[in-house]
Write an enzyme that holds these catalytic residues in place. Structure first.
Site, mmCIF file in Angstrom:
data_model
loop_
_atom_site.group_PDB
_atom_site.id
_atom_site.type_symbol
_atom_site.label_atom_id
_atom_site.label_comp_id
_atom_site.label_asym_id
_atom_site.label_seq_id
_atom_site.Cartn_x
_atom_site.Cartn_y
_atom_site.Cartn_z
ATOM 1 N N GLU A 261 -2.988 27.557 16.617
ATOM 2 C CA GLU A 261 -3.605 26.943 15.431
ATOM 3 C C GLU A 261 -2.714 27.182 14.231
ATOM 4 O O GLU A 261 -2.247 28.293 14.010
ATOM 5 C CB GLU A 261 -4.983 27.554 15.108
ATOM 6 C CG GLU A 261 -6.137 27.107 15.930
ATOM 7 C CD GLU A 261 -7.461 27.672 15.395
ATOM 8 O OE1 GLU A 261 -7.541 27.996 14.187
ATOM 9 O OE2 GLU A 261 -8.399 27.810 16.198
ATOM 10 N N GLU A 315 -14.111 18.081 10.019
ATOM 11 C CA GLU A 315 -15.358 18.357 10.737
ATOM 12 C C GLU A 315 -16.446 18.722 9.732
ATOM 13 O O GLU A 315 -16.420 19.795 9.133
ATOM 14 C CB GLU A 315 -15.138 19.478 11.750
ATOM 15 C CG GLU A 315 -14.097 19.127 12.811
ATOM 16 C CD GLU A 315 -13.718 20.301 13.686
ATOM 17 O OE1 GLU A 315 -14.602 20.820 14.405
ATOM 18 O OE2 GLU A 315 -12.541 20.714 13.637
ATOM 19 N N LYS A 318 -18.758 22.201 9.790
ATOM 20 C CA LYS A 318 -18.200 23.545 9.810
ATOM 21 C C LYS A 318 -18.715 24.321 8.601
ATOM 22 O O LYS A 318 -18.711 23.814 7.481
ATOM 23 C CB LYS A 318 -16.668 23.513 9.798
ATOM 24 C CG LYS A 318 -16.049 22.968 11.067
ATOM 25 C CD LYS A 318 -14.596 23.387 11.209
ATOM 26 C CE LYS A 318 -14.498 24.853 11.555
ATOM 27 N NZ LYS A 318 -13.109 25.265 11.866
ATOM 28 N N GLU A 324 -12.755 24.480 4.914
ATOM 29 C CA GLU A 324 -13.057 24.507 6.353
ATOM 30 C C GLU A 324 -13.387 23.120 6.898
ATOM 31 O O GLU A 324 -13.199 22.857 8.082
ATOM 32 C CB GLU A 324 -14.218 25.465 6.631
ATOM 33 C CG GLU A 324 -13.848 26.929 6.557
ATOM 34 C CD GLU A 324 -12.868 27.338 7.654
ATOM 35 O OE1 GLU A 324 -13.044 26.907 8.811
ATOM 36 O OE2 GLU A 324 -11.914 28.071 7.350
#
Length: 461
Positions: A261, A315, A318, A324
């Site tokens: 990541e 997303e 999240k 985030e």
């Protein structure tokens, strides 16, 4: 075997290199507005992405990835670690249901056992190595151990020291119960350590001490490691070499790294310094270029960088700060958050598109008018500079007479100085056209006259 592709205007020069890294993408799904897996697979193919990392073994996703030509890393979530550790039959059944059932139609190449387990508030560290051991036994039983690797992504917070990189060390309380047994397993099975590395977090917390250019892979003066004398021109590479040093201190010099990541948020809260679309485009775009044009870190220059960007989509479910929910390269409607190349072919003649945003500027391609010069990028390494220099002075048609021995620009007699002169000659002869000062990352444009001894650099022919 990789290929370097250098695009200069309409000219194209290729040469082989076996240290080219790979780019993959994390496909997270903590959202309620994402396209179905079949459309996502089509999106991967349209972008030339052939490596994907998941956070589970969702049946619909694995089915959609079947026969796609995409290599997949799946995951056993943290909440299943205790079961896999304490019950070999659970591990065996999990492998049967989630791996054997889909492989080889779905090209599963690795299993990420847990995620950032050492930082898990549920205290799952003690289950990690026993779970991996039981899963390995299950892979052996089902004749999959030679095809599918096991590892576990760790966060950089597992390090006690990371600066300078040569002093890298793991937290003492993690070494005996978890880190050494994990590294021992990885070494014995020829697997690799998975690392989640985010220069954004380090920059956000230390923006008064860390240069933004250093964090974004832009040209900068770099930092010299006082312990080993190596120069670092990017924060990411310094972070990775701190992990290499930490492994070396425990006697595991043979274990490779894969960055499972890394990314940069395109939006953030007011106090999230550095978050923004322009910086995200610069970080990910420059990282892709760095990975795909070959070479490793200063400490491990022969080991290619293999990286999974985080993440495919923004997303919306999240938790946490605004950042985030804004790491995606794509919106849920499949539109690009910003436009960066993701493949070697995409790098040919590509430029980072300017982003209309006030937080930062994305570097643009060379201007076609005004006094600008093209100089060598010392970060590219001697091999790449020499190859590009040979091209510029040969097939490229640059006027390199002045850097021959005895001529006006022979001194300083360094590769960087000679390459800069040749690159600038080529750039000026091509009328400073878009893409003519790149040489696959070996050069960049400056707006001030280069200074190498008493040599004068032309601004036109």
């Amino acid at each position: 075997m990789g290929l370097f592709l250098f695009g200069w205007g309409f000219d194209c020069f290729l040469f082989a290199d076996n240290t080219t890294g790979t780019i993959g993408i994390n496909y997270g799904r903590i959202a309620n507005n994402l396209p179905p897996p079949e459309k996502v697979v089509a999106l991967f193919k349209s972008q030339g992405i052939n490596k994907v990392k998941l956070y589970d073994t969702d049946a619909a996703v694995l089915t959609a990835l079947a026969n796609s030509g995409i290599n997949v890393v799946v995951a056993l979530p943290n909440e299943l670690l205790s079961s896999a550790a304490n019950d070999p039959s659970f591990a065996d059944q999990w492998v049967q249901a989630n791996i054997s059932h889909y492989y080889p139609q779905t090209q599963i190449e690795a299993i990420a056992v847990g995620n950032e387990v050492f930082a898990d508030p549920n205290n799952t560290t003690k289950f990690l190595v026993p779970a991996i051991t039981n899963l390995q036994s299950a892979l052996v039983k089902h004749n999959l151990s030679s095809s599918i690797k096991l590892s576990s992504p760790i966060a950089l917070s597992a390090l006690q020291n990371s600066y300078p990189p040569s002093s890298g060390s793991f937290k003492p309380d993690l070494i005996e119960p978890a880190v050494k047994p994990l590294l021992d397993f990885l070494s014995k099975t020829s697997s690799y350590l998975m690392i989640n590395a985010y220069p954004f977090f380090a920059y956000e917390a230390n923006a008064d001490q860390i240069s933004l250019d250093y964090a974004l892979f832009r040209t900068n003066s770099g930092n010299v490691d006082s312990g080993n004398g190596l120069r670092y021109n990017s924060l990411m590479e310094a972070q990775l070499d701190a992990v290499f040093a930490a492994m070396s201190a425990l006697g595991y010099d043979d274990v490779k790294l894969v960055v499972t990541e890394t990314g940069w948020p395109s939006n953030g809260d007011e106090n999230e310094i550095g978050a923004g679309k322009a910086n995200a485009a610069a970080y990910n775009g420059n990282l892709v270029k760095r990975v795909l044009t070959g070479g490793g870190t200063p400490l491990k220059p022969q080991d290619p960088l293999n990286v999974y960007l985080f993440a495919l989509f923004n997303e919306n479910q999240k938790p946490g700060p605004t950042s985030e929910r804004n790491y995606g390269l794509f919106y849920p409607d499949e539109g690009k958050v910003y436009d960066i190349p993701l493949t070697l072919a995409g790098l040919s003649g590509a430029q980072t598109n300017p982003v209309n945003e006030s937080k930062a500027q994305v570097p643009t391609t060379a201007p076609s008018s005004g006094n600008t010069w093209c100089v060598a990028n010392a970060n590219a390494g001697d091999e790449k500079l020499q190859t590009a220099l040979d091209y510029a002075c040969g097939e490229g048609g640059a006027d390199c007479r002045s850097i021959q021995e005895g001529s006006t620009c022979f001194n300083p007699n360094t590769l960087e100085a000679h390459a800069s002169y040749a690159f600038n000659s080529y750039y000026q002869k091509k009328a400073r056209g878009t893409g003519t000062c790149d040489f696959g990352g070996a050069a960049y444009v400056v707006a001030q006259p280069p200074r190498y001894g008493t040599c004068e650099y032309p601004t036109g022919y």
